[in-house]
Design a protein around this motif. Structure first.
Motif, mmCIF file in Angstrom:
data_model
loop_
_atom_site.group_PDB
_atom_site.id
_atom_site.type_symbol
_atom_site.label_atom_id
_atom_site.label_comp_id
_atom_site.label_asym_id
_atom_site.label_seq_id
_atom_site.Cartn_x
_atom_site.Cartn_y
_atom_site.Cartn_z
ATOM 1 N N ALA A 100 -67.501 -23.059 23.909
ATOM 2 C CA ALA A 100 -66.603 -22.520 22.882
ATOM 3 C C ALA A 100 -65.181 -22.471 23.405
ATOM 4 O O ALA A 100 -64.920 -22.608 24.595
ATOM 5 C CB ALA A 100 -67.055 -21.121 22.456
ATOM 6 N N SER A 101 -64.251 -22.237 22.470
ATOM 7 C CA SER A 101 -62.845 -22.077 22.830
ATOM 8 C C SER A 101 -62.235 -21.005 21.919
ATOM 9 O O SER A 101 -62.702 -19.877 21.925
ATOM 10 C CB SER A 101 -62.099 -23.419 22.715
ATOM 11 O OG SER A 101 -60.773 -23.299 23.164
ATOM 12 N N GLY B 22 -64.002 -17.993 20.560
ATOM 13 C CA GLY B 22 -65.310 -18.039 21.191
ATOM 14 C C GLY B 22 -65.734 -16.775 21.898
ATOM 15 O O GLY B 22 -66.932 -16.507 22.016
ATOM 16 N N THR B 23 -64.778 -15.982 22.382
ATOM 17 C CA THR B 23 -65.193 -14.785 23.118
ATOM 18 C C THR B 23 -66.017 -13.856 22.230
ATOM 19 O O THR B 23 -67.035 -13.304 22.674
ATOM 20 C CB THR B 23 -63.978 -14.030 23.682
ATOM 21 O OG1 THR B 23 -63.083 -13.702 22.626
ATOM 22 C CG2 THR B 23 -63.265 -14.863 24.730
ATOM 23 N N ILE C 156 -69.459 -15.776 21.134
ATOM 24 C CA ILE C 156 -70.448 -15.724 22.221
ATOM 25 C C ILE C 156 -71.034 -14.325 22.332
ATOM 26 O O ILE C 156 -72.249 -14.146 22.514
ATOM 27 C CB ILE C 156 -69.799 -16.160 23.546
ATOM 28 C CG1 ILE C 156 -69.501 -17.663 23.506
ATOM 29 C CG2 ILE C 156 -70.713 -15.842 24.735
ATOM 30 C CD1 ILE C 156 -68.608 -18.136 24.636
ATOM 31 N N ILE D 218 -72.765 -20.765 30.021
ATOM 32 C CA ILE D 218 -71.672 -20.638 29.054
ATOM 33 C C ILE D 218 -70.392 -21.204 29.632
ATOM 34 O O ILE D 218 -69.992 -20.849 30.746
ATOM 35 C CB ILE D 218 -71.438 -19.151 28.695
ATOM 36 C CG1 ILE D 218 -72.681 -18.541 28.044
ATOM 37 C CG2 ILE D 218 -70.219 -18.987 27.794
ATOM 38 C CD1 ILE D 218 -72.668 -17.022 28.017
ATOM 39 N N THR D 219 -69.746 -22.075 28.861
ATOM 40 C CA THR D 219 -68.379 -22.483 29.178
ATOM 41 C C THR D 219 -67.481 -22.095 28.010
ATOM 42 O O THR D 219 -67.660 -22.578 26.894
ATOM 43 C CB THR D 219 -68.285 -23.994 29.438
ATOM 44 O OG1 THR D 219 -68.910 -24.295 30.697
ATOM 45 C CG2 THR D 219 -66.822 -24.435 29.523
ATOM 46 N N GLN D 220 -66.570 -21.183 28.304
ATOM 47 C CA GLN D 220 -65.562 -20.731 27.346
ATOM 48 C C GLN D 220 -64.204 -21.067 27.939
ATOM 49 O O GLN D 220 -63.938 -20.762 29.101
ATOM 50 C CB GLN D 220 -65.693 -19.217 27.131
ATOM 51 C CG GLN D 220 -64.479 -18.533 26.558
ATOM 52 C CD GLN D 220 -64.269 -18.805 25.070
ATOM 53 O OE1 GLN D 220 -65.224 -18.893 24.302
ATOM 54 N NE2 GLN D 220 -63.017 -18.938 24.661
ATOM 55 N N HIS D 221 -63.337 -21.700 27.175
ATOM 56 C CA HIS D 221 -61.986 -21.973 27.660
ATOM 57 C C HIS D 221 -61.245 -20.651 27.828
ATOM 58 O O HIS D 221 -60.969 -19.964 26.837
ATOM 59 C CB HIS D 221 -61.228 -22.864 26.669
ATOM 60 C CG HIS D 221 -61.842 -24.216 26.497
ATOM 61 N ND1 HIS D 221 -61.576 -25.011 25.399
ATOM 62 C CD2 HIS D 221 -62.699 -24.929 27.274
ATOM 63 C CE1 HIS D 221 -62.244 -26.153 25.511
ATOM 64 N NE2 HIS D 221 -62.939 -26.118 26.636
ATOM 65 N N SER E 220 -61.999 -14.583 33.026
ATOM 66 C CA SER E 220 -63.420 -14.899 32.946
ATOM 67 C C SER E 220 -64.292 -13.800 33.541
ATOM 68 O O SER E 220 -65.369 -13.497 33.007
ATOM 69 C CB SER E 220 -63.716 -16.242 33.612
ATOM 70 O OG SER E 220 -63.197 -16.312 34.918
ATOM 71 N N GLY F 24 -63.739 -23.358 18.128
ATOM 72 C CA GLY F 24 -62.802 -23.743 19.175
ATOM 73 C C GLY F 24 -61.864 -24.845 18.741
ATOM 74 O O GLY F 24 -62.166 -25.639 17.848
#
Length: 342
Positions: free
Chosen positions: A162-163, A166-167, A170, A186-189, A195, A281
């Motif tokens: 997500a971007s 996304g926070t 998620i 999880i990969t969030q920009h 982070s 995102g």
């Protein structure tokens, strides 16, 4: 049509710099500035901006209180301007929870150089969130009961990318996960300073144990692993188990961490054992990686446009044919669990 912006910041220097930076974009018009929320309230009524940029620490009323009131009475796209500190990160995450769409970082030292370094990103985010849907303008289902599924194996994984927006997306997905569910990567920009606090907030609201991923860390059920803000998160095999691998490799799709990097590693090492989702995102990171996963037999889905703050990443994945399903946010956790249990 230009995106109309109102800048709210107690610093005359910041107001001037942001006006200069944003006005350099022919698609953006700075219609006004405000030194505190009370001035901002009046100017919103007078100027009808499309986007508000909002500082956190201001006189007479802090940014979070103003944001809370704004989202209840007059929901609109808000871009937070936050400092690069852990305390600033936690406040920013609270702002996103209250309804802000996104944020940019504001260093405490040498503000001029710092903001100029983020100039392109600032303009891009303002243009994008000018078309975004304020979260409070959409229906909210609240926190749903956690779901339970019988898991026959321990080698199933859930992957989420997500971007922008996304926070909170998620957080909603993880709140619905059971404490003994499949491991989630999880990969969030997100910037490096954010982070860790982001993972800590998820850990407080989820039944799963959530942490910032570490290199070589075993991936086990009931746990979720968030990519550090300045490193790629990859998943590798170590004998019969999965482990986290962190990389300082070059940005991919302008991002580190990159969703594509994580998804590609999962396609190589986990394949059909994965259930993956691309959430709200900006941009197209994750689209090609999700397609690679689908081609290995993984189950794939994306968040739908109506529930996304920005339908860039999920829309790109859908257009590429990478997603089996397009679902609203409140249906994604259950589907991921169903796919992982299949």
């Amino acid at each position: 049509m230009k995106t109309k912006v109102l800048i709210v910041d107690d610093s005359a220097l910041v107001r001037g710099l942001m006006t200069e930076i944003l006005s350099a974009d022919p698609q953006i018009e700075v219609v006004g500035v405000a030194s505190d929320p009370y001035v901002a309230r009046d100017k919103i009524k007078q100027l009808h901006p499309d986007v508000l940029t909002l500082d956190v620490e201001m006189p007479r009323m802090d940014g979070l209180t103003f944001l809370d009131n704004l989202m209840r009475l007059h929901p609109m796209p808000v871009l937070m301007v936050s400092s690069l500190t852990e305390a600033g990160a936690d406040v920013t995450l609270q702002a996103l929870e209250l309804g802000a769409v996104d944020f940019v970082t504001k260093p405490k030292l040498d503000v001029r150089a710092g903001l100029n370094a983020y100039a392109d990103q600032l303009r891009e985010k303002v243009r994008t969130i000018g078309r975004a849907r304020p979260r409070n303008a959409r229906s909210s289902t609240g926190v749903a009961p956690r779901l339970r599924r019988p898991f026959r194996t321990t080698d199933r994984l859930i992957a989420i990318g997500a971007s922008t927006g996304g926070t909170e997306a998620i957080r909603e997905v993880l709140e619905r996960m059971p404490p003994d569910g499949p491991a989630v990567v999880i990969t969030q920009h997100i910037p490096a300073a954010f982070s860790g606090p982001f993972a800590a907030r998820l850990n407080r609201t989820s039944a799963m144990s959530v942490c910032e991923a570490q290199d070589g860390q075993p991936i086990v059920p009931g746990h979720a692993y968030v990519a550090p803000g300045d490193r790629h998160l990859l998943v590798a095999r170590d004998g019969a188990r999965y482990v986290c691998r962190l990389s300082d490799g070059a940005p991919v799709n302008r991002h580190r961490p990159s969703v594509d990097v994580m998804f590609d590693s999962l396609a190589r090492h986990a394949g059909a054992n994965v259930a993956a989702a691309v959430l709200t995102g900006m941009g197209d990171d994750g689209a090609r990686g999700l397609l690679a996963l689908r081609e290995t037999g993984a189950r794939t889905l994306v968040q739908d446009e109506a529930s996304s703050i920005v339908w860039g990443m999920p829309g790109a994945a859908h257009k590429l044919g990478a997603a089996e399903r397009v679902l609203p946010l409140d249906a994604i956790a259950e589907q991921l669990l169903n796919d992982a249990a299949a």
